[in-house]
Scaffold this motif. Sequence first.
Motif, mmCIF file in Angstrom:
data_model
loop_
_atom_site.group_PDB
_atom_site.id
_atom_site.type_symbol
_atom_site.label_atom_id
_atom_site.label_comp_id
_atom_site.label_asym_id
_atom_site.label_seq_id
_atom_site.Cartn_x
_atom_site.Cartn_y
_atom_site.Cartn_z
ATOM 1 N N GLU A 115 -44.675 0.069 21.065
ATOM 2 C CA GLU A 115 -44.412 -0.027 22.501
ATOM 3 C C GLU A 115 -42.937 -0.274 22.841
ATOM 4 O O GLU A 115 -42.375 0.397 23.708
ATOM 5 C CB GLU A 115 -45.265 -1.142 23.115
ATOM 6 C CG GLU A 115 -45.135 -1.217 24.616
ATOM 7 C CD GLU A 115 -46.040 -2.275 25.220
ATOM 8 O OE1 GLU A 115 -45.824 -2.578 26.396
ATOM 9 O OE2 GLU A 115 -46.947 -2.787 24.538
ATOM 10 N N GLN A 116 -42.311 -1.208 22.146
ATOM 11 C CA GLN A 116 -40.909 -1.531 22.435
ATOM 12 C C GLN A 116 -40.002 -0.331 22.149
ATOM 13 O O GLN A 116 -39.098 -0.029 22.931
ATOM 14 C CB GLN A 116 -40.481 -2.738 21.608
ATOM 15 C CG GLN A 116 -39.161 -3.316 22.041
ATOM 16 C CD GLN A 116 -38.869 -4.628 21.328
ATOM 17 O OE1 GLN A 116 -39.429 -4.915 20.283
ATOM 18 N NE2 GLN A 116 -37.983 -5.414 21.899
ATOM 19 N N GLU A 158 -40.944 2.839 22.071
ATOM 20 C CA GLU A 158 -41.277 3.894 23.027
ATOM 21 C C GLU A 158 -40.574 3.650 24.368
ATOM 22 O O GLU A 158 -40.036 4.571 24.974
ATOM 23 C CB GLU A 158 -42.788 3.970 23.232
ATOM 24 C CG GLU A 158 -43.208 5.181 24.016
ATOM 25 C CD GLU A 158 -44.700 5.435 23.958
ATOM 26 O OE1 GLU A 158 -45.165 6.227 24.787
ATOM 27 O OE2 GLU A 158 -45.392 4.850 23.106
ATOM 28 N N LYS A 159 -40.528 2.404 24.811
ATOM 29 C CA LYS A 159 -39.823 2.076 26.056
ATOM 30 C C LYS A 159 -38.328 2.347 25.928
ATOM 31 O O LYS A 159 -37.692 2.823 26.863
ATOM 32 C CB LYS A 159 -40.074 0.622 26.444
ATOM 33 C CG LYS A 159 -41.477 0.374 26.960
ATOM 34 C CD LYS A 159 -41.625 -1.037 27.469
ATOM 35 C CE LYS A 159 -43.026 -1.340 27.892
ATOM 36 N NZ LYS A 159 -43.491 -0.596 29.037
ATOM 37 N N ARG A 160 -37.763 2.062 24.774
ATOM 38 C CA ARG A 160 -36.337 2.324 24.544
ATOM 39 C C ARG A 160 -36.054 3.824 24.586
ATOM 40 O O ARG A 160 -35.081 4.260 25.195
ATOM 41 C CB ARG A 160 -35.901 1.734 23.201
ATOM 42 C CG ARG A 160 -34.485 2.026 22.812
ATOM 43 C CD ARG A 160 -33.510 1.327 23.730
ATOM 44 N NE ARG A 160 -32.160 1.586 23.260
ATOM 45 C CZ ARG A 160 -31.139 1.792 24.065
ATOM 46 N NH1 ARG A 160 -31.282 1.725 25.359
ATOM 47 N NH2 ARG A 160 -29.953 2.040 23.585
ATOM 48 N N GLU A 187 -37.798 6.068 26.144
ATOM 49 C CA GLU A 187 -37.955 6.491 27.541
ATOM 50 C C GLU A 187 -36.711 6.145 28.350
ATOM 51 O O GLU A 187 -36.274 6.923 29.192
ATOM 52 C CB GLU A 187 -39.191 5.849 28.162
ATOM 53 C CG GLU A 187 -40.491 6.440 27.668
ATOM 54 C CD GLU A 187 -41.717 5.729 28.195
ATOM 55 O OE1 GLU A 187 -41.597 4.737 28.948
ATOM 56 O OE2 GLU A 187 -42.830 6.167 27.842
ATOM 57 N N ALA A 188 -36.121 4.989 28.089
ATOM 58 C CA ALA A 188 -34.897 4.587 28.783
ATOM 59 C C ALA A 188 -33.741 5.527 28.448
ATOM 60 O O ALA A 188 -32.838 5.735 29.272
ATOM 61 C CB ALA A 188 -34.530 3.150 28.416
ATOM 62 N N THR A 230 -39.018 11.434 27.692
ATOM 63 C CA THR A 230 -40.336 11.261 28.267
ATOM 64 C C THR A 230 -41.141 12.533 28.000
ATOM 65 O O THR A 230 -40.588 13.529 27.537
ATOM 66 C CB THR A 230 -40.241 11.018 29.784
ATOM 67 O OG1 THR A 230 -39.548 12.117 30.379
ATOM 68 C CG2 THR A 230 -39.496 9.724 30.093
#
Length: 75
Positions: A21-22, A24-26, A28-29, A33
């Motif tokens: 999760e962490q 994947e968020k990075r 995306e940032a 996406t």
Amino acid sequence: MKLSQGKIGRNYKVLHADLPEQLEKRMEALGMTEGTCIGILHLKRGGTMVITIRGTRFAVGKGISQNIEVEEMSV
């Protein structure tokens, strides 16, 4: 197919990323996406690849590229 199976000079569309999760968020940032176009610029021996996402170059390791599902984009 997985991004790690991609070839230099080709463009791919991100379908899905199966990352922690962490991470994947990075990603995306940084602009990766679902539906984003990724170009492969360079492949290194250890599996690391240099990719472009929205005009910016990034190096990603084999552990990441093996978990990103992509499809080749037609020119």
